[in-house]
Write a protein that holds these residues in place. Structure first.
Motif, PDB file in Angstrom:
ATOM      1  N   GLY B 101      -8.377  -0.176   3.767  1.00 13.75           N
ATOM      2  CA  GLY B 101      -7.420  -1.141   3.296  1.00 13.75           C
ATOM      3  C   GLY B 101      -6.654  -0.524   2.257  1.00 13.75           C
ATOM      4  O   GLY B 101      -5.144  -1.035   2.149  1.00 13.75           O
ATOM      5  N   LEU B 104      -4.309   2.142   4.238  1.00 14.54           N
ATOM      6  CA  LEU B 104      -3.740   1.864   5.296  1.00 14.54           C
ATOM      7  C   LEU B 104      -3.021   0.418   5.303  1.00 14.54           C
ATOM      8  O   LEU B 104      -2.192   0.106   6.285  1.00 14.54           O
ATOM      9  CB  LEU B 104      -4.665   1.942   6.817  1.00 14.54           C
ATOM     10  CG  LEU B 104      -4.882   3.407   7.015  1.00 14.54           C
ATOM     11  CD1 LEU B 104      -5.774   3.435   8.151  1.00 14.54           C
ATOM     12  CD2 LEU B 104      -3.508   4.019   7.246  1.00 14.54           C
ATOM     13  N   SER B 105      -3.820  -0.420   4.510  1.00 10.54           N
ATOM     14  CA  SER B 105      -2.949  -1.698   4.424  1.00 10.54           C
ATOM     15  C   SER B 105      -1.926  -1.608   3.414  1.00 10.54           C
ATOM     16  O   SER B 105      -0.756  -1.347   3.686  1.00 10.54           O
ATOM     17  CB  SER B 105      -3.900  -2.820   4.121  1.00 10.54           C
ATOM     18  OG  SER B 105      -3.534  -4.083   4.290  1.00 10.54           O
ATOM     19  N   ILE B 106      -2.409  -1.853   2.145  1.00 15.64           N
ATOM     20  CA  ILE B 106      -1.544  -1.971   0.950  1.00 15.64           C
ATOM     21  C   ILE B 106      -0.693  -0.825   0.829  1.00 15.64           C
ATOM     22  O   ILE B 106       0.754  -0.549   0.454  1.00 15.64           O
ATOM     23  CB  ILE B 106      -1.879  -2.425  -0.268  1.00 15.64           C
ATOM     24  CG1 ILE B 106      -0.752  -2.926  -1.263  1.00 15.64           C
ATOM     25  CG2 ILE B 106      -2.794  -1.559  -1.052  1.00 15.64           C
ATOM     26  CD1 ILE B 106      -1.276  -3.694  -2.559  1.00 15.64           C
ATOM     27  N   GLY B 107      -1.460   0.583   1.152  1.00 16.01           N
ATOM     28  CA  GLY B 107      -1.092   1.675   0.633  1.00 16.01           C
ATOM     29  C   GLY B 107      -0.392   2.650   2.029  1.00 16.01           C
ATOM     30  O   GLY B 107      -0.161   3.661   1.767  1.00 16.01           O
ATOM     31  N   GLY B 108       0.018   1.963   3.041  1.00 15.58           N
ATOM     32  CA  GLY B 108       0.095   2.834   4.085  1.00 15.58           C
ATOM     33  C   GLY B 108       1.485   3.488   4.103  1.00 15.58           C
ATOM     34  O   GLY B 108       1.609   4.847   4.543  1.00 15.58           O
ATOM     35  N   ASN B 109       2.215   2.998   3.188  1.00 15.39           N
ATOM     36  CA  ASN B 109       3.587   3.708   3.168  1.00 15.39           C
ATOM     37  C   ASN B 109       3.500   4.897   2.418  1.00 15.39           C
ATOM     38  O   ASN B 109       4.170   5.974   2.573  1.00 15.39           O
ATOM     39  CB  ASN B 109       4.604   2.563   2.528  1.00 15.39           C
ATOM     40  CG  ASN B 109       6.233   2.967   2.740  1.00 15.39           C
ATOM     41  OD1 ASN B 109       6.349   3.663   3.864  1.00 15.39           O
ATOM     42  ND2 ASN B 109       7.127   2.799   1.856  1.00 15.39           N
ATOM     43  N   HIS B 110       2.612   4.889   1.521  1.00 12.81           N
ATOM     44  CA  HIS B 110       2.569   5.963   0.430  1.00 12.81           C
ATOM     45  C   HIS B 110       1.898   6.934   1.307  1.00 12.81           C
ATOM     46  O   HIS B 110       2.229   8.129   0.909  1.00 12.81           O
ATOM     47  CB  HIS B 110       1.713   5.577  -0.775  1.00 12.81           C
ATOM     48  CG  HIS B 110       2.645   4.554  -1.481  1.00 12.81           C
ATOM     49  ND1 HIS B 110       3.651   4.584  -1.842  1.00 12.81           N
ATOM     50  CD2 HIS B 110       2.149   3.452  -1.927  1.00 12.81           C
ATOM     51  CE1 HIS B 110       4.064   3.435  -2.612  1.00 12.81           C
ATOM     52  NE2 HIS B 110       3.048   2.676  -2.579  1.00 12.81           N
ATOM     53  N   LEU B 112       2.056   7.672   4.647  1.00 11.62           N
ATOM     54  CA  LEU B 112       3.003   8.054   5.366  1.00 11.62           C
ATOM     55  C   LEU B 112       3.767   9.243   4.714  1.00 11.62           C
ATOM     56  O   LEU B 112       3.954  10.332   5.080  1.00 11.62           O
ATOM     57  CB  LEU B 112       3.892   7.138   6.087  1.00 11.62           C
ATOM     58  CG  LEU B 112       5.334   7.435   6.272  1.00 11.62           C
ATOM     59  CD1 LEU B 112       5.495   8.452   7.414  1.00 11.62           C
ATOM     60  CD2 LEU B 112       6.278   6.025   6.693  1.00 11.62           C
ATOM     61  N   SER B 139      -9.768  -5.821   8.021  1.00  7.56           N
ATOM     62  CA  SER B 139      -9.018  -4.843   7.757  1.00  7.56           C
ATOM     63  C   SER B 139      -7.950  -4.348   8.745  1.00  7.56           C
ATOM     64  O   SER B 139      -8.095  -4.566   9.739  1.00  7.56           O
ATOM     65  CB  SER B 139      -9.366  -3.728   6.978  1.00  7.56           C
ATOM     66  OG  SER B 139      -9.772  -2.643   8.043  1.00  7.56           O
ATOM     67  N   PRO B 140      -6.896  -3.321   8.567  1.00 10.03           N
ATOM     68  CA  PRO B 140      -5.984  -3.066   9.519  1.00 10.03           C
ATOM     69  C   PRO B 140      -6.824  -2.083  10.410  1.00 10.03           C
ATOM     70  O   PRO B 140      -5.927  -1.834  11.636  1.00 10.03           O
ATOM     71  CB  PRO B 140      -4.782  -2.079   8.840  1.00 10.03           C
ATOM     72  CG  PRO B 140      -5.029  -2.777   7.397  1.00 10.03           C
ATOM     73  CD  PRO B 140      -6.439  -2.892   7.261  1.00 10.03           C
ATOM     74  N   VAL B 160      -4.831  -0.501  13.795  1.00 12.83           N
ATOM     75  CA  VAL B 160      -4.329   0.968  13.730  1.00 12.83           C
ATOM     76  C   VAL B 160      -5.212   1.947  13.631  1.00 12.83           C
ATOM     77  O   VAL B 160      -6.249   1.763  13.206  1.00 12.83           O
ATOM     78  CB  VAL B 160      -3.226   1.012  12.387  1.00 12.83           C
ATOM     79  CG1 VAL B 160      -4.291   1.251  11.387  1.00 12.83           C
ATOM     80  CG2 VAL B 160      -2.349   2.340  12.505  1.00 12.83           C
ATOM     81  N   SER B 161      -5.002   3.122  14.496  1.00 12.10           N
ATOM     82  CA  SER B 161      -5.955   4.354  14.321  1.00 12.10           C
ATOM     83  C   SER B 161      -5.447   5.216  13.305  1.00 12.10           C
ATOM     84  O   SER B 161      -4.354   5.597  13.339  1.00 12.10           O
ATOM     85  CB  SER B 161      -5.962   5.035  15.623  1.00 12.10           C
ATOM     86  OG  SER B 161      -6.228   6.423  15.458  1.00 12.10           O
ATOM     87  N   PHE B 165      -2.230   7.234  13.431  1.00  9.73           N
ATOM     88  CA  PHE B 165      -0.996   7.186  12.396  1.00  9.73           C
ATOM     89  C   PHE B 165      -0.603   8.123  11.468  1.00  9.73           C
ATOM     90  O   PHE B 165       0.535   8.791  11.322  1.00  9.73           O
ATOM     91  CB  PHE B 165      -1.538   5.855  11.283  1.00  9.73           C
ATOM     92  CG  PHE B 165      -0.690   5.580  10.063  1.00  9.73           C
ATOM     93  CD1 PHE B 165       0.411   4.985  10.284  1.00  9.73           C
ATOM     94  CD2 PHE B 165      -1.155   6.304   8.760  1.00  9.73           C
ATOM     95  CE1 PHE B 165       1.296   4.997   9.205  1.00  9.73           C
ATOM     96  CE2 PHE B 165      -0.433   6.284   7.845  1.00  9.73           C
ATOM     97  CZ  PHE B 165       1.098   5.483   7.885  1.00  9.73           C
TER      98      PHE B 165
END
Ligand code: TPP
Ligand code: TPP
Ligand code: SF4
Ligand code: SF4
Ligand code: MG
Ligand code: MG
Lengths: 629, 342, 342, 629
Positions: B101, B104-110, B112, B139-140, B160-161, B165
């Motif tokens: 979570g 990959l959820s809220i923090g996915g962009n950071h 990446l 969760s995602p 998402v895997s 990702f």
């Protein structure tokens, strides 16, 4: 070659000595008006006049040529007296095309001078600007003095020897115009010629064309029958403090102030930011200062930007982040983290018109609420403001000092006007500023785990321990911490105590900042005009003029918005009335009412433009009317 | 990396803080904690040079239990805090601990951007396919149909895997391991730490309270041999109790297939050899899933490149070399200045 | 999708709003705008059923110029706004217009989750490898070494590949096209619209002011034939002026190679046939880059699955069927209640 | 089987009739105390007592067994009088292990009753709880009545016939204890037995074991020589309004209120949220209401959550989002977008202890600043608050009404206490609530482009046009819009006008909300105690008791925090003093000072626990001391 047929020729135009003049250069975004303006500024500054500028450019990068929303303008007010604003109404308008005339004419004072490039007044351009008839041919300009010149063809003529394409050749129009203006106001061409040479060192033909155009414009004034149509104005040097001067924008001084602050604190500067108008120039300028060891990090968004700065501060560096309203909004949660972990951090907000995306290129002071109150939980932090380009340097240093000394994030409010405007600035001597080196915990004292929340009893600041130091290993985080041990604590009384301690630490800063001074006037009396931020200029000018007229009015400018200076309440209560002009709907008013239960008269403006001196003057007059008896 | 090699040898104890561990009894997080406390001293790590940075979640409580420096930040932002920390002090050995979570959820962009920038951080993503701390929402990474308080009729979001990702984000080190595998985990942690640049490690972690045994299909003892494949660079991709099964490439389908060595004319030569530098192979390995395929563990992809903070430091050093003795006084006086006489 | 097929045939004009277009003269955005205004009526689209949702950036001004519904939201959040809109009204035809900064920098996370959830949106990412609106800073797609106001000495961040990222995020439709290619763009838009689920389209867009000709290497007329490959499902992956070059798989390296048909014993049979349902092939095609490889354009990957809003709607419909005539009064009275008498 | 040796046996313990009793159940997280408490609550409610509860659970999901930070407690206050708080100090403490005793004993009133399970007082458990000596054997409990029972072994005995493992068998301890408590307070077992049967329908052996334990605990009270050691208390039914009742938590009523509001507005409900303590239950509950056509969207973060709700509202649905402090902080930028695009939206903030991550499971009212002031730019929105679980239903409906009628986001403040606490609630009849169906633009009027910013002259709300409607195609966004056309406008005067219109629209809501009433007391006098949110209960009880003692004090509870009710200023200025108790450092105080220049006496508490009635009583006494003459 003489295309001149000044409409105002019938009026008698004399040589004139003036205290100050306001010129507005307006043209298409592609016409290089910002450049023309800033070069005129340089030359004017070198001649020793005091000055202030207001760049007013469109939101679009490059709007289609000739449209009204593509008009870019640059206003300069300069004089032999103290100049604090870019001037209420221009005396001179240079309009490079019909759209520029359309957009800017409303600003010009009655009887002012309009210089137009008739070469750009084609039918198509008139249409694009929204003119049904040619304003040069009807009575649109009846109330003004008008000089019509075919600047376009005179420029083509002047640069033809360089064999440029017509499009490229016409790019020098602005230099021709600048040359004429320099002649008109008796300023030097030399610095500009030098600048052109160095700027186009690799393209000498461009440099030469521009220089030729500049000289041609100047020569035109000098040699043609201009004397019958155009006055030359003389504006003497201003009486200013002796010293070495240069012109600066608020973005420049802010960047330098941060570098200076980090140096004085003996810390590495880590600047995490994400581009946004009008804050980006600070990022750009700092990115260019790598020789000072400055680390700039262009993050993926504002949250990552502030978090990187927090991480850097945790690592023992000085973390700084910068944005404008919408970006600061995104940083809100992370600011709370910096507050509760008590890490030093400087947060710069270059305010712009809101709410939401709002008016990105316009100026406003509407993020004061957000700065003081805008967080979840009880989360106080110091808030400072800056009042002019030159001031940014010192406020930036002060923000660093407070952040490091009190282990706290500090919010520094500036705005789009200050960031972009230029003013002459007396260069400071950095050696004379007292350093305030940060001190780090060296070794563990006492038994048990190292406690990073040991406090300095005087400042209540916690100790700062740098990762990498043996024996000081510790963990911090966003959960509430025990006052005693620094470990997580869910204890009721502890939370109460920690909340109070955090508040007391910030409030205690009032003992470490200068007492509130009166900028102009007396320490008591009929009316105090209280401002903050970039309204300094118009308020000061207005108060000064009203005082000259015999009114009992004083100007108080608040730099420290949280906590307020200790004496502020007493000082303000010494006036019968307090008026607060702000470029918002009354945010400082709220603070004063909250803190001091003080009745205030708000004077609010949210039109994206700085206050006019006369607006404030008439508000003063209104509020003193009853009392003048 | 200036590691003060000291005479005394450290042990797991030296990496355990005095804070009581507050996970649910039986939580997979314990095993990971123990493993790291045990492995770090073996890698010659010093507590004072080590920082654990986390977000929010059960997993993100990790730093409190390590006797190193630690920062329990806010939800999803650990990679950003860690990036700033690394820029401030590139000598630190920084571990980011996050959850499915948080990371990959809220923090996915950071995640990446940290991966593509290749910041030298060791990122451990505890994947329990659930939001543990907030009491069990999907969760995602939760599989389709997961019933949870916020998906009482089964979740309808395609998961998402994490490793896919990471690869798609340009990660240059991607690995996978299991909380209960105390032999395999240390080998992955070691490689992650050695890798200069962002190391992304997905750990299948069991949340006994809200998502018990979600990885049971391949983590239970009986299934392990047939449904786990330990990839090792340069070695054939074999698995099965007797290591009799292997992966081969079906060229027409451009896809992997399972073969049994010695059956249907297949020999060991038909088995693909793991090449951890091949991103396409890594992608294929990541995509495999039970029951038809084994789950591939180990270092799936490793192709080092200059790390972000190294580039930052180098660029600054080069400019300082070019313009030595920077002086702000001088800088400010470089523009067109004028003197006002007294 | 309830498209009111109306008697009069619409034209590009019906899709052009009365707002003056405010991009820099020569900006690639104009060509994309014109193309969409022209293509939408050809696809039988109705303006009232169409919504353009964008974030912030030059590209994100797009909705203002379309005579459809439009929402110019905030930076990076267009996919989220569009998701809510689609949930509220699944009948709408929603286009998300975003930039490399808007969609992959601040908005990367929403992109990831929108793609994996497979929300039925047509996402157009205008990639100009620069932040246009904020005057030219490098973006997450800018190549290493890009000089810009915030990277005056050259950027040191490894770029992300939008299509790789999309594939890694679980996108089920990934395509690529070029702003200047008025023949190719409509075919891609058509496929994107037809695809039920999230369609991700990267458009190479030229920012004439801040990043002119950054794609010039393969977009200029002379290079096009040799450095652009138009992938078509079921057809061999050929390119070159005479379509004499093709892609083949090197099995040992597990990588693609360029061959010339008729040279070195290579025939057309050696050339890979494009299979847009193969994610691994898509990944390989995405990874190719000039000068050694052509840039592959067209629909690189397409493998439909039930779209998110469809699943949401279905799940709700099923439950309503099971529990018809829902009454809040009844629901509230379902717990243990008691009567207090007067 | 009788293990009892009540220490308090020497004291004479009589049968007692009480007006109200406070019981605190405390045990390990694994001991099922929340369940025990809520079942006791149900049974008590069914018996007609008024009641209020306070669940107080640890931050950890499941902390290690036996530790103090793993203690989970549930407090209930019930009586035959009006009950508004969970009670200052428990009269009875049930401590299932040493840690529970350690943590909870401090709350117990002197002379209160402690029931302990001696079976859990092993050496190891004592150690884990931090007891050096066994508190049952020293004078730790000297000031209390103590009943020591080996509940563990009595439970094992009771359920042994079901052949459960020891671990499973011990799980029924809480039911044994509950049985005893039901006996002690004369409550029915039947509803609980029914509940157990239906809950464990698929595991009858578990149901039976639990029922057996429940019965055994009850029988123990009835049959053993307990009568010598334990009083039975009798608490009669409360005099309450006639009607159908049930117990509800604030999360339940909030979810139902949203469904009701959407129905009354005739809109589809689209709820976008991201889990966070203590807001998640609203998401869970709504996810379970799909038969109402409710769409819940669990977004990837709070920003996506609110943006999806905004998108839904743009699409003509009712967008709602919900979070707590840190999540609301993240939504700040998007709230600005909803404000400037003037879309309806309900934003629920379940407040918790701050700043930053703070104390997620504790209650606080410290997000009022954030709600009212916490945005960039001039960005006003209505702010409502709810005061109790039952109240949430109506406030949620009111929030929907205002959002839709005024085309604006509305912030609704609740808190962790209200969300989790249970109280009896008279079920409303929804048919009796007046519907307020949203109206959508149907067709274009006038020439030119459709203008989505046409306003209702009465409310100033803009028109709402649903995508999909032919002829109403329009574009909106975060940039400033022209008042006249709705298109983007950078015009100076227009921005001023739009800013004023947005402010006037929100301020105008004061004409559409009820006048401020006095909750208790007179419309003027010596002292008004002014509160908002969940402090309603303790303030009302304190004021009521002080009034009973003859003090001139009144209670004013503010539900509408922005804008304030029109008569509020006048009302407050009718009191000599105004005291403002808040679970923060004075945020409503700031608002009152700002709006009314009103001197207020703040009473602040940020300890994560609700106010005690006596704290407020003594503050009242202090402030009326000088005046009592
Ligand atoms: C801004 C913010 N939003 C939401 C939360 C609530 N929250 C805390 S942890 C978490 C998810 C944790 O899931 P994961 O990262 O998988 O960790 P786990 O508990 O499963 O180890 C959430 C939603 C928060 N603390 N902050
Ligand atoms: C919250 C927020 N942060 C930053 C900005 C400033 N900003 C506007 S557009 C933009 C980047 C645009 O880049 P891209 O998405 O590539 O669009 P382009 O202009 O290149 O089409 C930035 C940083 C903003 N408007 N809002
Ligand atoms: S909730 Fe799950 S992940 Fe969290 S501590 Fe408990 S078992 Fe571990
Ligand atoms: S800045 Fe670049 S992308 Fe933006 S409008 Fe101009 S050319 Fe187009
Ligand atoms: Mg998880
Ligand atoms: Mg771009």
């Amino acid at each position: 070659m003489n295309e001149m047929s000044p409409k105002g020729a019938q009026k008698h135009l004399d040589f004139e000595k003036l205290e100050s003049v306001v010129i507005r250069f307006a043209g298409d975004s592609g016409d290089g008006m910002q450049l023309t303006g800033s070069q005129f500024t340089s030359s004017t500054a070198l001649a020793g006049s005091d000055l202030a500028t207001f760049p007013d450019f469109p939101a679009e990068i490059r709007a289609p040529v000739g449209t009204t929303f593509g008009v870019s303008a640059f206003q300069i007010n300069f004089g032999s007296t103290r100049i604090l604003t870019a001037g209420d109404d221009p005396d001179v308008l240079v309009a490079m095309n019909p759209a520029a005339l359309m957009v800017s004419l409303g600003y010009l004072r009655e009887g002012g001078l309009v210089v137009v490039d008739t070469g750009a007044f084609s039918k198509r351009n008139l249409q694009k600007a929204g003119y049904e008839d040619n304003p040069l041919e009807d009575d649109t300009l009846a109330k003004f003095q008008v000089i019509e010149l075919d600047i376009s063809s005179m420029t083509l003529e002047a640069v033809k020897e360089f064999g440029l394409s017509k499009k490229d050749a016409l790019r020098s129009k602005n230099m021709w115009t600048l040359g004429l203006m320099l002649w008109m106001f008796g300023r030097e061409r030399k610095p500009i010629i030098e600048w052109l040479k160095s700027k186009f060192a690799k393209k000498p033909e461009i440099a030469n064309a521009n220089i030729a155009a500049l000289n041609a414009g100047h020569a035109f004034g000098e040699t043609s029958e201009m004397s019958s149509g155009i006055k030359r104005y003389q504006i003497g040097p201003a009486k200013t403090e002796p010293g070495l001067y240069r012109t600066v924008t608020g973005s420049e001084t802010m960047a330098w102030g941060l570098v200076a602050g980090a140096k004085l604190a003996d810390l590495k500067l880590v600047f995490g930011s994400y581009p946004i108008t009008p804050a980006s120039p600070i990022l750009h300028l700092l990115s260019n200062l790598k020789e000072f060891g400055v680390i700039t990090f262009q993050a993926e968004d504002e949250i990552a930007a502030i978090c990187s700065a927090i991480g850097a501060s945790f690592g023992g560096a000085l973390g700084v982040t910068s944005s404008s309203g919408p970006g600061i909004a995104l940083k809100t949660e992370a600011i709370g983290l910096a507050i509760t972990t008590e890490l030093p951090l400087v947060i710069i907000n270059s305010q712009r018109g809101g709410p939401s995306t709002g008016l990105p290129t316009k100026t406003e002071q509407s993020d004061l609420y957000q700065a003081v109150y805008g967080r979840n939980g009880e989360a106080p932090l110091p808030v400072l403001s800056t009042c002019s380009p030159g001031d940014c340097f010192f406020v930036a240093i002060e923000a660093v000092r407070l952040a490091v000394k009190y282990m706290t994030p500090v919010m520094l409010l500036t705005d789009g006007y200050i960031a972009n405007a230029a003013e002459p600035w007396k260069l400071p001597e950095i050696d004379k500023i007292k350093p305030f080196p940060a001190s780090f915990a060296k070794e563990k004292t006492g038994d048990g785990d190292f406690n990073p929340f040991q406090r300095d009893p005087a400042t209540l600041a916690r100790i700062w321990a740098k990762p990498g130091t043996p024996g000081l290993e510790h963990r911090i985080g966003g959960l509430e911490k025990s006052f005693e041990t620094g470990h997580i604590s869910y204890d009721d009384d502890n939370h109460q105590k920690m909340t109070e301690v955090r508040a007391a630490k910030i409030q205690g800063i009032e003992n470490d900042i200068p007492e509130q001074k009166v900028a102009l006037g007396n320490g008591k009396g009929e009316l105090a005009v209280v401002g903050w931020g970039s309204t300094f200029g118009p308020i000061d000018q207005a108060v000064s003029r009203m005082r000259a007229k015999g009114f009992d009015v004083s100007h108080i400018h608040i730099r420290y918005l949280n906590p307020f200076p200790k004496n502020l309440e007493k000082l303000l209560k010494g006036y019968k009335k307090v008026m607060v002009p702000e470029m918002n709907m009354g945010q400082l008013s709220t603070l004063l009412k909250d803190r001091f239960l003080l009745e205030v008269i708000p004077l609010n403006k949210v039109s994206g433009q700085p206050f006019k001196i006369r607006d404030i003057m008439s508000a003063i007059q209104k509020n003193l009317k009853g009392r003048s008896s | 990396m200036t590691e003060h090699v000291s005479p005394e040898k450290l042990t797991a104890k030296d990496f355990a803080s005095d804070q009581e561990v507050r996970w649910c009894p039986g939580c997979g997080d314990y095993a990971i904690l123990k493993c790291l406390q045990r492995t770090l001293p073996e890698l010659g790590t010093r507590p004072e040079n080590t920082v654990f940075v986390s977000g929010i979640g059960c997993s993100s409580r990790f730093p409190y239990y390590m006797a190193t420096y630690g920062f329990h930040t806010i939800h999803g932002r650990a990679p950003s805090v860690a990036t700033g920390l690394k820029l401030a002090n590139p000598d630190l050995d920084i571990w980011v601990v996050t959850g499915d979570g948080d990371g990959l959820s809220i923090g996915g962009n950071h995640m990446l951007h940290t991966l593509r920038r290749n910041v030298d951080l060791n990122i451990l993503l505890f994947n329990n396919e659930i939001y543990g701390l907030t009491k069990g929402q999907y969760s995602p990474t939760s599989h389709l149909g997961t019933r949870s308080p916020s998906s009482p009729f089964g979740s309808i979001e395609r998961p998402v895997s994490p490793c896919s990702f990471a690869l798609g984000s340009g990660a240059r080190f991607v690995a996978r391991t299991i909380d209960t595998d105390q032999k395999h985990m240390p080998t992955v942690f070691k490689r992650a730490k050695e890798h200069k640049g962002a190391s992304f490690v997905e750990i299948f972690q069991n949340c006994i309270v809200f998502n018990d045994a979600v990885f049971g299909e391949f983590t239970n003892r009986e299934a392990a041999a047939d449904l786990q494949l330990h990839a090792v660079h340069g070695e054939p991709l074999l698995f099965g109790k007797e290591r009799e099964k292997g992966l081969t490439l079906n060229r027409d389908k451009l896809a992997l297939e399972v073969i049994t060595v010695g059956q249907g004319g297949k020999t060991i030569d038909d088995v693909l050899v793991h090449d951890e530098t091949n991103p396409i192979l890594a992608q294929m390995l990541v995509n495999m899933a039970p029951p038809d395929f084994p789950v591939v563990l180990g270092v799936l992809f490793c192709q080092p490149a200059e790390s972000f903070e190294t580039s930052v430091t180098k660029q600054i050093a080069a400019i300082i070399k070019k313009k030595p003795g920077a002086s702000l006084d001088r800088l400010m006086r470089q523009g067109r200045t004028w003197e006002v006489k007294a």
